[in-house]
Design an enzyme around this catalytic site. Structure first.
Site, PDB file in Angstrom:
ATOM      1  N   ASP A  21       1.510  -3.702  -0.200  1.00 42.63           N
ATOM      2  CA  ASP A  21       2.736  -4.041   0.532  1.00 42.63           C
ATOM      3  C   ASP A  21       2.901  -5.554   0.623  1.00 42.63           C
ATOM      4  O   ASP A  21       1.919  -6.294   0.684  1.00 42.63           O
ATOM      5  CB  ASP A  21       2.662  -3.428   1.943  1.00 42.63           C
ATOM      6  CG  ASP A  21       4.023  -3.380   2.620  1.00 42.63           C
ATOM      7  OD1 ASP A  21       5.046  -3.604   1.943  1.00 42.63           O
ATOM      8  OD2 ASP A  21       4.058  -3.131   3.833  1.00 42.63           O
ATOM      9  N   HIS A  38       7.405  -8.325  -7.197  1.00 40.82           N
ATOM     10  CA  HIS A  38       6.806  -7.151  -7.849  1.00 40.82           C
ATOM     11  C   HIS A  38       6.066  -7.560  -9.121  1.00 40.82           C
ATOM     12  O   HIS A  38       5.006  -7.030  -9.428  1.00 40.82           O
ATOM     13  CB  HIS A  38       7.881  -6.111  -8.167  1.00 40.82           C
ATOM     14  CG  HIS A  38       8.548  -5.547  -6.941  1.00 40.82           C
ATOM     15  ND1 HIS A  38       7.832  -5.109  -5.854  1.00 40.82           N
ATOM     16  CD2 HIS A  38       9.859  -5.345  -6.628  1.00 40.82           C
ATOM     17  CE1 HIS A  38       8.672  -4.676  -4.918  1.00 40.82           C
ATOM     18  NE2 HIS A  38       9.911  -4.810  -5.361  1.00 40.82           N
ATOM     19  N   LEU A 132     -13.776   4.223 -14.498  1.00 41.88           N
ATOM     20  CA  LEU A 132     -12.840   4.291 -13.377  1.00 41.88           C
ATOM     21  C   LEU A 132     -11.630   5.178 -13.696  1.00 41.88           C
ATOM     22  O   LEU A 132     -11.094   5.121 -14.797  1.00 41.88           O
ATOM     23  CB  LEU A 132     -12.339   2.861 -13.083  1.00 41.88           C
ATOM     24  CG  LEU A 132     -11.215   2.715 -12.056  1.00 41.88           C
ATOM     25  CD1 LEU A 132     -11.727   2.997 -10.646  1.00 41.88           C
ATOM     26  CD2 LEU A 132     -10.609   1.308 -12.110  1.00 41.88           C
ATOM     27  N   SER A 197       2.885   5.324   6.125  1.00 38.01           N
ATOM     28  CA  SER A 197       4.052   5.456   5.243  1.00 38.01           C
ATOM     29  C   SER A 197       3.983   6.663   4.307  1.00 38.01           C
ATOM     30  O   SER A 197       4.238   6.542   3.100  1.00 38.01           O
ATOM     31  CB  SER A 197       4.243   4.173   4.419  1.00 38.01           C
ATOM     32  OG  SER A 197       4.407   3.075   5.270  1.00 38.01           O
ATOM     33  N   GLU A 208     -11.665   5.685   6.325  1.00 37.98           N
ATOM     34  CA  GLU A 208     -11.706   4.425   7.076  1.00 37.98           C
ATOM     35  C   GLU A 208     -10.509   3.569   6.638  1.00 37.98           C
ATOM     36  O   GLU A 208     -10.214   3.485   5.441  1.00 37.98           O
ATOM     37  CB  GLU A 208     -13.005   3.661   6.755  1.00 37.98           C
ATOM     38  CG  GLU A 208     -14.266   4.389   7.164  1.00 37.98           C
ATOM     39  CD  GLU A 208     -14.422   4.498   8.671  1.00 37.98           C
ATOM     40  OE1 GLU A 208     -13.981   3.590   9.390  1.00 37.98           O
ATOM     41  OE2 GLU A 208     -14.998   5.506   9.116  1.00 37.98           O
TER      42      GLU A 208
HETATM   43  C1  FPP Z   1       5.663  -2.999  -1.728  1.00 38.74           C
HETATM   44  O1  FPP Z   1       6.191  -4.282  -1.481  1.00 38.74           O
HETATM   45  C2  FPP Z   1       5.521  -2.759  -3.157  1.00 38.74           C
HETATM   46  C3  FPP Z   1       6.162  -1.777  -3.872  1.00 38.74           C
HETATM   47  C4  FPP Z   1       7.119  -0.856  -3.263  1.00 38.74           C
HETATM   48  C5  FPP Z   1       5.965  -1.624  -5.315  1.00 38.74           C
HETATM   49  C6  FPP Z   1       4.598  -1.909  -5.829  1.00 38.74           C
HETATM   50  C7  FPP Z   1       4.711  -2.161  -7.258  1.00 38.74           C
HETATM   51  C8  FPP Z   1       3.994  -3.041  -7.972  1.00 38.74           C
HETATM   52  C9  FPP Z   1       2.906  -3.865  -7.424  1.00 38.74           C
HETATM   53  C10 FPP Z   1       4.314  -3.258  -9.405  1.00 38.74           C
HETATM   54  C11 FPP Z   1       4.087  -2.106 -10.330  1.00 38.74           C
HETATM   55  C12 FPP Z   1       2.820  -1.404 -10.159  1.00 38.74           C
HETATM   56  C13 FPP Z   1       2.015  -0.952 -11.145  1.00 38.74           C
HETATM   57  C14 FPP Z   1       0.910  -0.054 -10.801  1.00 38.74           C
HETATM   58  C15 FPP Z   1       2.189  -1.334 -12.552  1.00 38.74           C
HETATM   59  P1  FPP Z   1       7.604  -4.367  -0.743  1.00 38.74           P
HETATM   60  O2  FPP Z   1       8.655  -4.492  -1.782  1.00 38.74           O
HETATM   61  O3  FPP Z   1       7.767  -3.197   0.175  1.00 38.74           O
HETATM   62  O4  FPP Z   1       7.420  -5.680   0.043  1.00 38.74           O
HETATM   63  P2  FPP Z   1       8.112  -6.059   1.448  1.00 38.74           P
HETATM   64  O5  FPP Z   1       7.571  -5.118   2.470  1.00 38.74           O
HETATM   65  O6  FPP Z   1       7.658  -7.459   1.661  1.00 38.74           O
HETATM   66  O7  FPP Z   1       9.593  -5.953   1.254  1.00 38.74           O
END
Ligand code: FPP
Length: 245
Positions: A21, A38, A132, A197, A208
């Site tokens: 997050d 992202h 893994l 969430s 944990e």
């Molecule tokens: C949360 O940050 C992140 C996501 C909803 C997407 C996670 C995706 C990636 C890290 C990229 C793709 C992943 C892989 C496995 C290739 P947010 O957008 O909710 O951040 P915020 O809470 O600051 O708005």
């Protein structure tokens, strides 16, 4: 010196799950678009996958896209899907080289066609790897997963493949997307939010939790090792007393 050396090799969690997050907030802090965050998040994914392999973790589950994330602006959803496909295609060779198998949990059929196809291809290509297991939670939510499991169970009961008397906790385990994956011992969430969430609700009964204020793009290998070391200092009682352990 890396914190990897401080990890007790006899007490390595088999399965670590992560709620990644803070990408959006990280991007905003740099005055950039959310997708920039992202993209930076993918770098953290790469580092943490490498760290997990080095620490000999068997399963690493990453919450990459939730059912609720479909409600984000279309532009962000499209960009995330594109990023996902591009990352899978670009990284499959590295996964092979490092003996890592790719898996996915969630309502995968709801993903765009090319995303679904590339994902299945990468899962297939890496399926014989024995190191893994990298599990991506995609179009995943726990309430969706549990609802889906109940439908499958009811269907099997109605078709005489299962009797109502035989439904117990381990039967339910078998009908979840995580049926071949042990429950996580450790769940990490970044960005200073203290929420679950809709993630792995059934599977985290005795997990944990480790929360860090770092935003996902700031999270690296040493942060991951620090979480494992913190986990190793906890007493896991599973409802018993200290004296009973
Ligand atoms: C949360 O940050 C992140 C996501 C909803 C997407 C996670 C995706 C990636 C890290 C990229 C793709 C992943 C892989 C496995 C290739 P947010 O957008 O909710 O951040 P915020 O809470 O600051 O708005």
């Amino acid at each position: 010196m890396s914190l990897l050396n401080q990890i007790d090799k006899n007490n390595i969690p088999k399965h670590i799950a992560i709620i990644m997050d803070g990408n959006g907030r990280w991007a905003k802090k740099q005055g950039k678009e959310r997708i920039w965050g992202h993209q930076a998040g993918v770098e953290s994914v790469r580092k943490v996958v490498e760290a997990a392999a080095e620490a000999k973790i068997q399963f690493l589950t990453l919450y990459a896209f939730s059912t609720e994330n479909w409600n984000r602006p279309k532009q962000e959803v499209d960009a995330l899907m594109e990023l996902l496909v591009n990352t899978i295609v670009a990284e499959v060779g590295i996964l092979q080289k490092n003996n890592i198998s790719l898996k996915a949990i969630g309502n995968l059929k709801s993903l765009p066609g090319n995303c679904h196809a590339e994902l299945q291809k990468a899962i297939q290509e890496t399926s014989a790897n024995t190191g893994l297991s990298l599990v991506l939670a995609l179009s995943y939510s726990s309430k969706w997963e549990i609802t889906n499991a109940i439908k499958l169970i009811v269907n099997d009961i109605l078709n005489n493949r299962l009797s109502k008397e035989d439904v117990n906790e381990s039967t339910i385990d078998q009908y979840l997307c995580t049926h071949s994956i042990p429950d996580p011992e450790l769940l990490i969430r970044t960005s200073g939010e203290y929420r679950i969430s809709n993630f792995l609700l059934w599977q985290i009964a005795y997990t944990e939790f480790y929360f860090t204020k770092k935003l996902w793009p700031e999270f690296g290998k040493e942060d991951f090792y620090e979480a494992i070391i913190d986990f190793q200092h906890r007493e896991r009682r599973f409802g018993l007393t200290s004296e009973q352990l």
